[in-house]
Design a protein around this motif. Structure first.
Motif, PDB file in Angstrom:
ATOM      1  N   TRP A 167       0.813  -1.213   0.000  1.00 56.24           N
ATOM      2  CA  TRP A 167       0.000   0.000   0.000  1.00 56.24           C
ATOM      3  C   TRP A 167       0.846   1.261   0.000  1.00 56.24           C
ATOM      4  N   ARG A 168       2.003   1.160   0.608  1.00 56.13           N
ATOM      5  CA  ARG A 168       2.843   2.357   0.713  1.00 56.13           C
ATOM      6  C   ARG A 168       3.236   2.897  -0.669  1.00 56.13           C
ATOM      7  N   THR A 169       3.514   1.974  -1.557  1.00 58.32           N
ATOM      8  CA  THR A 169       3.975   2.410  -2.873  1.00 58.32           C
ATOM      9  C   THR A 169       2.867   2.392  -3.913  1.00 58.32           C
ATOM     10  N   LEU A 170       1.732   1.846  -3.517  1.00 56.85           N
ATOM     11  CA  LEU A 170       0.635   1.716  -4.480  1.00 56.85           C
ATOM     12  C   LEU A 170       0.187   3.052  -5.089  1.00 56.85           C
ATOM     13  N   PRO A 171       0.012   4.102  -4.284  1.00 50.56           N
ATOM     14  CA  PRO A 171      -0.486   5.355  -4.860  1.00 50.56           C
ATOM     15  C   PRO A 171       0.385   5.868  -6.000  1.00 50.56           C
ATOM     16  N   LYS A 172       1.673   5.784  -5.806  1.00 49.42           N
ATOM     17  CA  LYS A 172       2.572   6.270  -6.848  1.00 49.42           C
ATOM     18  C   LYS A 172       2.435   5.428  -8.107  1.00 49.42           C
ATOM     19  N   ARG A 173       2.395   4.098  -7.887  1.00 51.52           N
ATOM     20  CA  ARG A 173       2.310   3.201  -9.037  1.00 51.52           C
ATOM     21  C   ARG A 173       0.970   3.347  -9.751  1.00 51.52           C
ATOM     22  N   ALA A 174      -0.065   3.671  -8.956  1.00 47.51           N
ATOM     23  CA  ALA A 174      -1.393   3.791  -9.554  1.00 47.51           C
ATOM     24  C   ALA A 174      -1.661   5.192 -10.081  1.00 47.51           C
ATOM     25  N   GLY A 175      -0.748   6.101  -9.797  1.00 49.07           N
ATOM     26  CA  GLY A 175      -0.930   7.469 -10.261  1.00 49.07           C
ATOM     27  C   GLY A 175      -1.892   8.276  -9.411  1.00 49.07           C
ATOM     28  N   LEU A 176      -1.897   7.946  -8.112  1.00 53.85           N
ATOM     29  CA  LEU A 176      -2.803   8.647  -7.200  1.00 53.85           C
ATOM     30  C   LEU A 176      -2.014   9.569  -6.270  1.00 53.85           C
ATOM     31  N   LEU A 177      -2.588  10.693  -5.956  1.00 50.74           N
ATOM     32  CA  LEU A 177      -1.962  11.619  -5.004  1.00 50.74           C
ATOM     33  C   LEU A 177      -2.567  11.401  -3.621  1.00 50.74           C
ATOM     34  N   ARG A 178      -2.481  10.157  -3.179  1.00 47.82           N
ATOM     35  CA  ARG A 178      -3.018   9.780  -1.874  1.00 47.82           C
ATOM     36  C   ARG A 178      -1.961   8.994  -1.120  1.00 47.82           C
ATOM     37  N   CYS A 179      -2.118   8.950   0.183  1.00 48.51           N
ATOM     38  CA  CYS A 179      -1.211   8.098   0.935  1.00 48.51           C
ATOM     39  C   CYS A 179      -1.718   6.651   0.864  1.00 48.51           C
ATOM     40  N   GLY A 180      -0.819   5.719   1.113  1.00 43.20           N
ATOM     41  CA  GLY A 180      -1.175   4.315   1.007  1.00 43.20           C
ATOM     42  C   GLY A 180      -2.273   3.911   1.964  1.00 43.20           C
ATOM     43  N   LYS A 181      -2.223   4.489   3.118  1.00 42.43           N
ATOM     44  CA  LYS A 181      -3.223   4.175   4.121  1.00 42.43           C
ATOM     45  C   LYS A 181      -4.621   4.553   3.641  1.00 42.43           C
ATOM     46  N   SER A 182      -4.678   5.720   3.024  1.00 38.80           N
ATOM     47  CA  SER A 182      -5.957   6.195   2.512  1.00 38.80           C
ATOM     48  C   SER A 182      -6.453   5.277   1.398  1.00 38.80           C
ATOM     49  N   CYS A 183      -5.533   4.843   0.557  1.00 39.51           N
ATOM     50  CA  CYS A 183      -5.906   3.930  -0.541  1.00 39.51           C
ATOM     51  C   CYS A 183      -6.445   2.612   0.003  1.00 39.51           C
ATOM     52  N   ARG A 184      -5.725   2.093   0.985  1.00 43.43           N
ATOM     53  CA  ARG A 184      -6.147   0.825   1.561  1.00 43.43           C
ATOM     54  C   ARG A 184      -7.548   0.938   2.154  1.00 43.43           C
ATOM     55  N   LEU A 185      -7.776   2.007   2.897  1.00 41.79           N
ATOM     56  CA  LEU A 185      -9.070   2.209   3.533  1.00 41.79           C
ATOM     57  C   LEU A 185     -10.183   2.340   2.491  1.00 41.79           C
ATOM     58  N   ARG A 186      -9.886   3.087   1.446  1.00 42.57           N
ATOM     59  CA  ARG A 186     -10.887   3.285   0.406  1.00 42.57           C
ATOM     60  C   ARG A 186     -11.242   1.956  -0.260  1.00 42.57           C
ATOM     61  N   TRP A 187     -10.221   1.161  -0.518  1.00 41.31           N
ATOM     62  CA  TRP A 187     -10.449  -0.128  -1.152  1.00 41.31           C
ATOM     63  C   TRP A 187     -11.208  -1.059  -0.220  1.00 41.31           C
ATOM     64  N   MET A 188     -10.747  -1.166   0.993  1.00 39.17           N
ATOM     65  CA  MET A 188     -11.334  -2.107   1.951  1.00 39.17           C
ATOM     66  C   MET A 188     -12.785  -1.747   2.276  1.00 39.17           C
ATOM     67  N   ASN A 189     -13.053  -0.476   2.432  1.00 39.95           N
ATOM     68  CA  ASN A 189     -14.362  -0.075   2.936  1.00 39.95           C
ATOM     69  C   ASN A 189     -15.366   0.290   1.847  1.00 39.95           C
ATOM     70  N   TYR A 190     -14.879   0.445   0.627  1.00 37.95           N
ATOM     71  CA  TYR A 190     -15.809   0.954  -0.382  1.00 37.95           C
ATOM     72  C   TYR A 190     -15.683   0.272  -1.742  1.00 37.95           C
ATOM     73  N   LEU A 191     -14.469   0.128  -2.215  1.00 36.89           N
ATOM     74  CA  LEU A 191     -14.309  -0.298  -3.612  1.00 36.89           C
ATOM     75  C   LEU A 191     -14.270  -1.804  -3.804  1.00 36.89           C
ATOM     76  N   ARG A 192     -13.898  -2.526  -2.775  1.00 36.35           N
ATOM     77  CA  ARG A 192     -13.820  -3.983  -2.910  1.00 36.35           C
ATOM     78  C   ARG A 192     -15.124  -4.532  -3.445  1.00 36.35           C
ATOM     79  N   PRO A 193     -15.039  -5.434  -4.436  1.00 33.21           N
ATOM     80  CA  PRO A 193     -16.264  -5.994  -5.015  1.00 33.21           C
ATOM     81  C   PRO A 193     -17.138  -6.703  -3.989  1.00 33.21           C
ATOM     82  N   SER A 194     -16.508  -7.247  -2.967  1.00 33.44           N
ATOM     83  CA  SER A 194     -17.280  -8.025  -1.996  1.00 33.44           C
ATOM     84  C   SER A 194     -18.017  -7.152  -0.996  1.00 33.44           C
ATOM     85  N   VAL A 195     -17.759  -5.865  -1.028  1.00 34.58           N
ATOM     86  CA  VAL A 195     -18.423  -4.984  -0.068  1.00 34.58           C
ATOM     87  C   VAL A 195     -19.889  -4.838  -0.438  1.00 34.58           C
ATOM     88  N   LYS A 196     -20.707  -5.129   0.540  1.00 37.26           N
ATOM     89  CA  LYS A 196     -22.144  -5.041   0.335  1.00 37.26           C
ATOM     90  C   LYS A 196     -22.616  -3.632   0.681  1.00 37.26           C
TER      91      LYS A 196
END
Length: 320
Positions: A46-75
């Motif tokens: 996650w630490r390096t993900l934002p840079k690789r993904a082209g996002l101006l976010r911190c890794g923690k924020s990316c992880r939270l966004r994915w886990m709590n909202y974007l994951r396909p399994s999230v109901k």
DNA sequence: AAGGGCCTCAACCGCTTGTGC
DNA sequence: GGCACAAGCGGTTGAGGCCCT
């Protein structure tokens, strides 16, 4: 939804302190970038993900966004009555272990459950005169004061929490103290549950002394037994502890959730149908004290909270 | 319609443990 | 053993929406 320009009083911000990193609500474009990247490359780093993904976010924020909202399994959408019932039961068993609770409710995140608890369920319990932390009556006069000392505060933030990639609730050391407060149970700690059965958490084992059963994950089933020694473990059992399986705990927890949150009612049902208290059907119930589940008035109160929502399901279970 | 208060929940913070070197 | 980094957790915050007057 914090103001992106706001800061938390000048305290250190470990991961978002870099100038230029965006904070606050995510835009659809950012969501698309993140989801697209993770779908291609997978989760992690996650630490390096934002840079690789082209996002101006911190890794923690990316992880939270994915886990709590974007994951396909999230109901998405409202918590169903069945889910609410499950949350109540699990919270009674586990306390504020939101990730553990979320792990038992498919499609729901710990954040969502935590929010739902704080905004809905805790108020609901309070309105019914129940302390949402302890699941016991707020009015001390309704308690048996001799056996139920004043409730302790919930486990503090400073309490060490175990963490693992696939956390096992057993290894978390769950305890509900005699006062009903969930607390961290350390290895070899002994607890006295409300019905005076003694539980020992030892190397991933919850053992009820003075009750009838113990849960030994490595044995892949529940043991029925009488009084045990203070140590309580044979050599074979000790060896079994080394191979604790999460799925076994899962089964154990399921039995607690599905059958044994209401020992009194369960016992009455058993008596009504003339079954022996020593029958196999009572094994999980006897194991309940090992996790701090007290038989008695609190269970009755809990049942009153959710009985309405359970009536239809219980009817189905009885038919089965 | 206005505005004040309350509620919800996404997001952040601070802390912890796990892991690799 | 010590350190740095990664990941995960529970608690808290606050913007925006809703409700009431």
């Amino acid at each position: 939804m914090r103001n992106p320009s706001s800061s938390s009083g000048g305290t250190k911000t470990p991961c978002c302190s870099k100038v230029g990193l965006k904070r606050g609500p995510w835009t659809p474009e950012e969501d698309e970038l993140l989801a697209g990247y993770i779908n291609r490359e997978g989760e992690g780093r996650w630490r390096t993900l934002p840079k690789r993904a082209g996002l101006l976010r911190c890794g923690k924020s990316c992880r939270l966004r994915w886990m709590n909202y974007l994951r396909p399994s999230v109901k998405r959408g409202q918590i169903a009555p069945d889910e609410e019932d499950l949350i109540l039961r699990l919270h009674r068993l586990l306390g504020n272990r939101w990730s553990l609770i979320a792990g038992r409710i498919p499609g729901r995140t710990d954040n969502e459950i935590k929010n739902y608890w704080n905004t809905h369920l805790s108020k609901k319990l309070i309105s019914q005169g129940i302390d949402p932390r302890t699941h016991k009556p707020l009015n001390p006069e309704t308690q048996n004061s001799s056996s139920n000392p004043p409730a302790k505060p919930p486990p503090s933030k400073a309490a060490p929490r175990p963490r693992s990639p696939n956390p096992s609730p057993i290894s978390s050391g769950l305890e509900e103290t005699s006062s009903g407060s969930p607390a961290i149970l350390k290895e070899n700690d002994q607890i006295q549950s409300a019905d005076n059965t003694e539980a020992v958490y030892q190397n991933g084992t919850a053992t009820a002394h003075g009750g009838e059963a113990s849960y030994l994950p490595g044995t892949q089933h529940y043991h029925v037994m009488g009084l045990r020694s203070s140590h309580g473990l044979s050599n074979e059992e000790e060896e079994d502890l080394n191979c604790c399986g999460d799925d076994v705990f899962s089964s154990f927890l399921n039995s607690l959730i599905n059958e044994e949150a209401f020992p009194i009612q369960h016992q009455l049902q058993q008596q009504a149908v003339g079954s022996s208290p020593d029958s196999d059907s009572l094994i999980p119930m006897a194991a309940a004290p090992a996790f701090g589940i007290a038989a008695g008035w609190d269970s009755a109160i809990m049942s009153s909270v959710i009985n309405q929502e359970n009536n239809s399901r219980r009817a189905n279970e009885q038919v089965e």
